[in-house]
Scaffold this motif. Structure first.
Motif, PDB file in Angstrom:
ATOM      1  N   THR A  33       0.830  -1.204   0.000  1.00 58.94           N
ATOM      2  CA  THR A  33       0.000   0.000   0.000  1.00 58.94           C
ATOM      3  C   THR A  33       0.864   1.254   0.000  1.00 58.94           C
ATOM      4  O   THR A  33       1.736   1.408   0.850  1.00 58.94           O
ATOM      5  CB  THR A  33      -0.934  -0.011   1.228  1.00 58.94           C
ATOM      6  OG1 THR A  33      -1.681  -1.229   1.200  1.00 58.94           O
ATOM      7  CG2 THR A  33      -1.890   1.167   1.206  1.00 58.94           C
ATOM      8  N   LYS A  34       0.593   2.135  -0.968  1.00 55.88           N
ATOM      9  CA  LYS A  34       1.400   3.350  -1.117  1.00 55.88           C
ATOM     10  C   LYS A  34       1.026   4.395  -0.072  1.00 55.88           C
ATOM     11  O   LYS A  34      -0.146   4.595   0.237  1.00 55.88           O
ATOM     12  CB  LYS A  34       1.206   3.921  -2.523  1.00 55.88           C
ATOM     13  CG  LYS A  34       1.786   3.038  -3.617  1.00 55.88           C
ATOM     14  CD  LYS A  34       3.246   3.324  -3.847  1.00 55.88           C
ATOM     15  CE  LYS A  34       4.003   2.205  -4.520  1.00 55.88           C
ATOM     16  NZ  LYS A  34       3.770   1.993  -5.901  1.00 55.88           N
ATOM     17  N   ARG A  35       2.053   5.037   0.451  1.00 53.90           N
ATOM     18  CA  ARG A  35       1.881   6.148   1.354  1.00 53.90           C
ATOM     19  C   ARG A  35       2.320   7.408   0.619  1.00 53.90           C
ATOM     20  O   ARG A  35       2.398   7.401  -0.603  1.00 53.90           O
ATOM     21  CB  ARG A  35       2.773   5.904   2.582  1.00 53.90           C
ATOM     22  CG  ARG A  35       2.098   6.174   3.883  1.00 53.90           C
ATOM     23  CD  ARG A  35       2.922   5.600   5.000  1.00 53.90           C
ATOM     24  NE  ARG A  35       3.815   6.630   5.531  1.00 53.90           N
ATOM     25  CZ  ARG A  35       4.306   6.587   6.769  1.00 53.90           C
ATOM     26  NH1 ARG A  35       3.987   5.590   7.577  1.00 53.90           N
ATOM     27  NH2 ARG A  35       5.114   7.508   7.202  1.00 53.90           N
ATOM     28  N   ALA A  36       2.650   8.466   1.343  1.00 49.28           N
ATOM     29  CA  ALA A  36       3.156   9.670   0.692  1.00 49.28           C
ATOM     30  C   ALA A  36       4.445   9.357  -0.081  1.00 49.28           C
ATOM     31  O   ALA A  36       5.048   8.323   0.140  1.00 49.28           O
ATOM     32  CB  ALA A  36       3.428  10.728   1.747  1.00 49.28           C
ATOM     33  N   ASN A  37       4.884  10.223  -0.929  1.00 47.98           N
ATOM     34  CA  ASN A  37       6.002  10.098  -1.876  1.00 47.98           C
ATOM     35  C   ASN A  37       6.167   8.715  -2.516  1.00 47.98           C
ATOM     36  O   ASN A  37       7.265   8.229  -2.733  1.00 47.98           O
ATOM     37  CB  ASN A  37       7.356  10.638  -1.369  1.00 47.98           C
ATOM     38  CG  ASN A  37       7.627  10.296   0.085  1.00 47.98           C
ATOM     39  OD1 ASN A  37       6.785   9.703   0.750  1.00 47.98           O
ATOM     40  ND2 ASN A  37       8.786  10.649   0.586  1.00 47.98           N
ATOM     41  N   CYS A  65      -3.115   6.717   4.902  1.00 50.19           N
ATOM     42  CA  CYS A  65      -3.068   5.665   3.873  1.00 50.19           C
ATOM     43  C   CYS A  65      -4.261   4.722   4.079  1.00 50.19           C
ATOM     44  O   CYS A  65      -4.889   4.720   5.136  1.00 50.19           O
ATOM     45  CB  CYS A  65      -1.752   4.910   3.917  1.00 50.19           C
ATOM     46  SG  CYS A  65      -1.597   3.751   5.287  1.00 50.19           S
ATOM     47  N   ASP A  66      -4.532   3.907   3.063  1.00 47.84           N
ATOM     48  CA  ASP A  66      -5.686   3.004   3.142  1.00 47.84           C
ATOM     49  C   ASP A  66      -5.555   1.988   4.274  1.00 47.84           C
ATOM     50  O   ASP A  66      -6.549   1.588   4.869  1.00 47.84           O
ATOM     51  CB  ASP A  66      -5.866   2.271   1.805  1.00 47.84           C
ATOM     52  CG  ASP A  66      -6.548   3.168   0.774  1.00 47.84           C
ATOM     53  OD1 ASP A  66      -7.019   4.262   1.152  1.00 47.84           O
ATOM     54  OD2 ASP A  66      -6.603   2.764  -0.405  1.00 47.84           O
ATOM     55  N   VAL A  67      -4.313   1.572   4.574  1.00 48.68           N
ATOM     56  CA  VAL A  67      -4.126   0.597   5.662  1.00 48.68           C
ATOM     57  C   VAL A  67      -4.552   1.216   6.991  1.00 48.68           C
ATOM     58  O   VAL A  67      -5.272   0.602   7.779  1.00 48.68           O
ATOM     59  CB  VAL A  67      -2.663   0.106   5.727  1.00 48.68           C
ATOM     60  CG1 VAL A  67      -2.427  -0.743   6.968  1.00 48.68           C
ATOM     61  CG2 VAL A  67      -2.309  -0.698   4.487  1.00 48.68           C
ATOM     62  N   CYS A  68      -4.114   2.440   7.244  1.00 45.20           N
ATOM     63  CA  CYS A  68      -4.477   3.108   8.498  1.00 45.20           C
ATOM     64  C   CYS A  68      -5.989   3.313   8.599  1.00 45.20           C
ATOM     65  O   CYS A  68      -6.574   3.125   9.653  1.00 45.20           O
ATOM     66  CB  CYS A  68      -3.769   4.457   8.611  1.00 45.20           C
ATOM     67  SG  CYS A  68      -2.028   4.296   9.047  1.00 45.20           S
ATOM     68  N   LEU A 125       5.962   5.725  -1.751  1.00 44.46           N
ATOM     69  CA  LEU A 125       6.575   4.556  -1.123  1.00 44.46           C
ATOM     70  C   LEU A 125       5.491   3.794  -0.368  1.00 44.46           C
ATOM     71  O   LEU A 125       4.522   4.390   0.097  1.00 44.46           O
ATOM     72  CB  LEU A 125       7.657   4.993  -0.128  1.00 44.46           C
ATOM     73  CG  LEU A 125       8.893   5.680  -0.710  1.00 44.46           C
ATOM     74  CD1 LEU A 125       9.752   6.248   0.404  1.00 44.46           C
ATOM     75  CD2 LEU A 125       9.696   4.702  -1.553  1.00 44.46           C
ATOM     76  N   THR A 126       5.679   2.486  -0.218  1.00 43.98           N
ATOM     77  CA  THR A 126       4.734   1.737   0.604  1.00 43.98           C
ATOM     78  C   THR A 126       5.048   2.031   2.068  1.00 43.98           C
ATOM     79  O   THR A 126       6.123   2.540   2.393  1.00 43.98           O
ATOM     80  CB  THR A 126       4.838   0.217   0.364  1.00 43.98           C
ATOM     81  OG1 THR A 126       6.109  -0.217   0.832  1.00 43.98           O
ATOM     82  CG2 THR A 126       4.671  -0.137  -1.102  1.00 43.98           C
ATOM     83  N   GLU A 147       8.356   0.413   3.012  1.00 37.15           N
ATOM     84  CA  GLU A 147       9.482   1.078   2.333  1.00 37.15           C
ATOM     85  C   GLU A 147       9.755   2.440   2.967  1.00 37.15           C
ATOM     86  O   GLU A 147      10.903   2.840   3.149  1.00 37.15           O
ATOM     87  CB  GLU A 147       9.162   1.290   0.845  1.00 37.15           C
ATOM     88  CG  GLU A 147       9.241   0.033   0.007  1.00 37.15           C
ATOM     89  CD  GLU A 147       8.548   0.198  -1.340  1.00 37.15           C
ATOM     90  OE1 GLU A 147       8.528  -0.762  -2.099  1.00 37.15           O
ATOM     91  OE2 GLU A 147       8.010   1.297  -1.623  1.00 37.15           O
ATOM     92  N   TYR A 148       8.684   3.145   3.301  1.00 39.56           N
ATOM     93  CA  TYR A 148       8.788   4.477   3.897  1.00 39.56           C
ATOM     94  C   TYR A 148       9.605   4.434   5.186  1.00 39.56           C
ATOM     95  O   TYR A 148      10.479   5.255   5.415  1.00 39.56           O
ATOM     96  CB  TYR A 148       7.374   4.993   4.179  1.00 39.56           C
ATOM     97  CG  TYR A 148       7.302   6.441   4.594  1.00 39.56           C
ATOM     98  CD1 TYR A 148       7.093   7.436   3.651  1.00 39.56           C
ATOM     99  CD2 TYR A 148       7.427   6.806   5.930  1.00 39.56           C
ATOM    100  CE1 TYR A 148       7.019   8.767   4.017  1.00 39.56           C
ATOM    101  CE2 TYR A 148       7.350   8.140   6.306  1.00 39.56           C
ATOM    102  CZ  TYR A 148       7.149   9.114   5.344  1.00 39.56           C
ATOM    103  OH  TYR A 148       7.080  10.418   5.719  1.00 39.56           O
ATOM    104  N   GLN A 149       9.308   3.436   6.025  1.00 39.07           N
ATOM    105  CA  GLN A 149      10.010   3.329   7.306  1.00 39.07           C
ATOM    106  C   GLN A 149      11.461   2.885   7.133  1.00 39.07           C
ATOM    107  O   GLN A 149      12.351   3.353   7.836  1.00 39.07           O
ATOM    108  CB  GLN A 149       9.272   2.352   8.226  1.00 39.07           C
ATOM    109  CG  GLN A 149       7.934   2.894   8.694  1.00 39.07           C
ATOM    110  CD  GLN A 149       7.325   2.039   9.788  1.00 39.07           C
ATOM    111  OE1 GLN A 149       7.925   1.815  10.827  1.00 39.07           O
ATOM    112  NE2 GLN A 149       6.130   1.547   9.539  1.00 39.07           N
ATOM    113  N   ILE A 150      11.699   1.987   6.172  1.00 36.70           N
ATOM    114  CA  ILE A 150      13.072   1.551   5.900  1.00 36.70           C
ATOM    115  C   ILE A 150      13.873   2.758   5.384  1.00 36.70           C
ATOM    116  O   ILE A 150      15.004   2.996   5.792  1.00 36.70           O
ATOM    117  CB  ILE A 150      13.101   0.378   4.883  1.00 36.70           C
ATOM    118  CG1 ILE A 150      12.445  -0.868   5.497  1.00 36.70           C
ATOM    119  CG2 ILE A 150      14.523   0.062   4.445  1.00 36.70           C
ATOM    120  CD1 ILE A 150      12.194  -1.996   4.523  1.00 36.70           C
ATOM    121  N   ASP A 151      13.229   3.540   4.492  1.00 36.72           N
ATOM    122  CA  ASP A 151      13.839   4.750   3.945  1.00 36.72           C
ATOM    123  C   ASP A 151      14.203   5.733   5.059  1.00 36.72           C
ATOM    124  O   ASP A 151      15.311   6.285   5.090  1.00 36.72           O
ATOM    125  CB  ASP A 151      12.815   5.405   3.013  1.00 36.72           C
ATOM    126  CG  ASP A 151      13.461   5.964   1.780  1.00 36.72           C
ATOM    127  OD1 ASP A 151      14.156   5.186   1.096  1.00 36.72           O
ATOM    128  OD2 ASP A 151      13.284   7.168   1.507  1.00 36.72           O
TER     129      ASP A 151
END
Ligand SMILES: [Zn+2]
Length: 294
Positions: free
Chosen positions: A70-74, A128-131, A76-77, A80-84
């Motif tokens: 699921t894509k978040r801002a910029n 995001c859709d997950v939240c 990234l999923t 991925e966002y948290q790893i980034d």
């Protein structure tokens, strides 16, 4: 009405069977010290003694899989966002260390770097859709009503009957022994683990609350998550063969507000033939047509 307000308009009830294709281990309380107790037991209903699947386990696993897709801002999923974010912090610290001339301070920073490890937590961006579908942690600043509720899943009657025939009364599970091999001596170190047997079937029920018109389209995430789970594993020892499950005979019921207030009947929204997560996902736009903008 403003786009930001919530107005409860009804629920979708998703019911179906979850079949274990392999053995399944969802851990319960260790009975270790009791006489006859065992290591690594599965979670069981304290009244009936039947193994069951806690709604939190099913919901948590599906959520964690969706956070990879699921894509978040910029763009990234969630994961991925948290790893980034972690990598950015790590790089900044490495830069700081190389620029530090005081050896004591440098050492301290180095220790800090050694301690750093990526702890990927459930997304709590709130947008995001997950939240929105699965909810945010209580600590999060974002307060949206959680759309999805996942009930505990209990075994079907014929599954319990089969357990009783195969194992005898009050024994409903198998003991699987996993070995770790000592690399030096090649000696096996056996570790017993209790599992629900393959071909056991549990009754799954999920509730999806509708607060906004666009919520209906977000139900698709639930079926996407079920598909991801079918190609992943539920519970423990997944990478060693446990926890393959499939969803079958899914029925989606719509209960509008009038169902609760005026006694209106529920309706079934998916036709027979569309009863697996993939079939529902493929035919989603037919089952849940996008409503014309008012
Ligand atoms: Zn989020």
């Amino acid at each position: 009405m403003s786009n930001n307000s919530y107005k409860f308009s009804g629920k979708y009830i998703i019911k179906g069977d979850m079949r274990c294709i392999t053995g399944l281990h969802i851990g319960g309380t260790d009975e270790g010290f009791d006489i006859g107790g065992m290591e690594n037991p599965v979670i069981k209903d304290p009244i009936t003694g039947y193994p069951y699947i806690p709604g939190s386990s099913l919901k948590g696993k599906i959520r964690s899989l969706l956070e990879w897709t699921t894509k978040r801002a910029n763009n990234l999923t969630c994961t991925e966002y948290q790893i980034d974010e972690f990598e950015t912090k790590r790089k900044a610290l490495i830069d700081k260390i190389s620029g530090e001339n005081n050896p004591v301070k440098k050492n301290k920073l180095q220790e800090e770097l050694d301690r750093m490890s990526p702890s990927i937590k459930p997304c709590d961006c709130g947008t995001c859709d997950v939240c929105i579908v699965f909810g945010c942690s209580a600590a999060s600043a974002v307060k949206e009503p959680t759309r999805l509720t996942v009930r505990d899943s209990f075994p079907k009657k014929d599954t319990v009957e089969r357990w009783e025939i195969n194992f005898g009364e009050k024994i409903y599970t198998e003991i699987k022994t996993e070995n770790t091999i000592n690399r030096l001596t090649s000696e096996a170190n056996p570790r017993p683990m209790e599992r629900v047997t393959a071909d056991s079937v549990f009754e799954v029920e999920m509730l999806f609350d509708i607060y906004k018109e666009e919520d209906e389209q977000k139900i698709k995430k639930v079926f996407e998550g079920m598909m991801l789970l079918e190609d992943s594993a539920l519970g423990g020892s997944g990478s060693r063969g446990s926890g393959k499950v499939v969803f079958e005979k899914i029925k989606i019921y719509k209960r509008e507000m009038a169902y609760y207030i005026q006694g209106k009947d529920e309706t079934v929204v998916n036709q027979s033939g569309n009863e697996t997560p993939r079939d529902i996902h493929i035919n989603f736009n037919t089952i849940f047509p996008i409503k014309a903008q008012k």
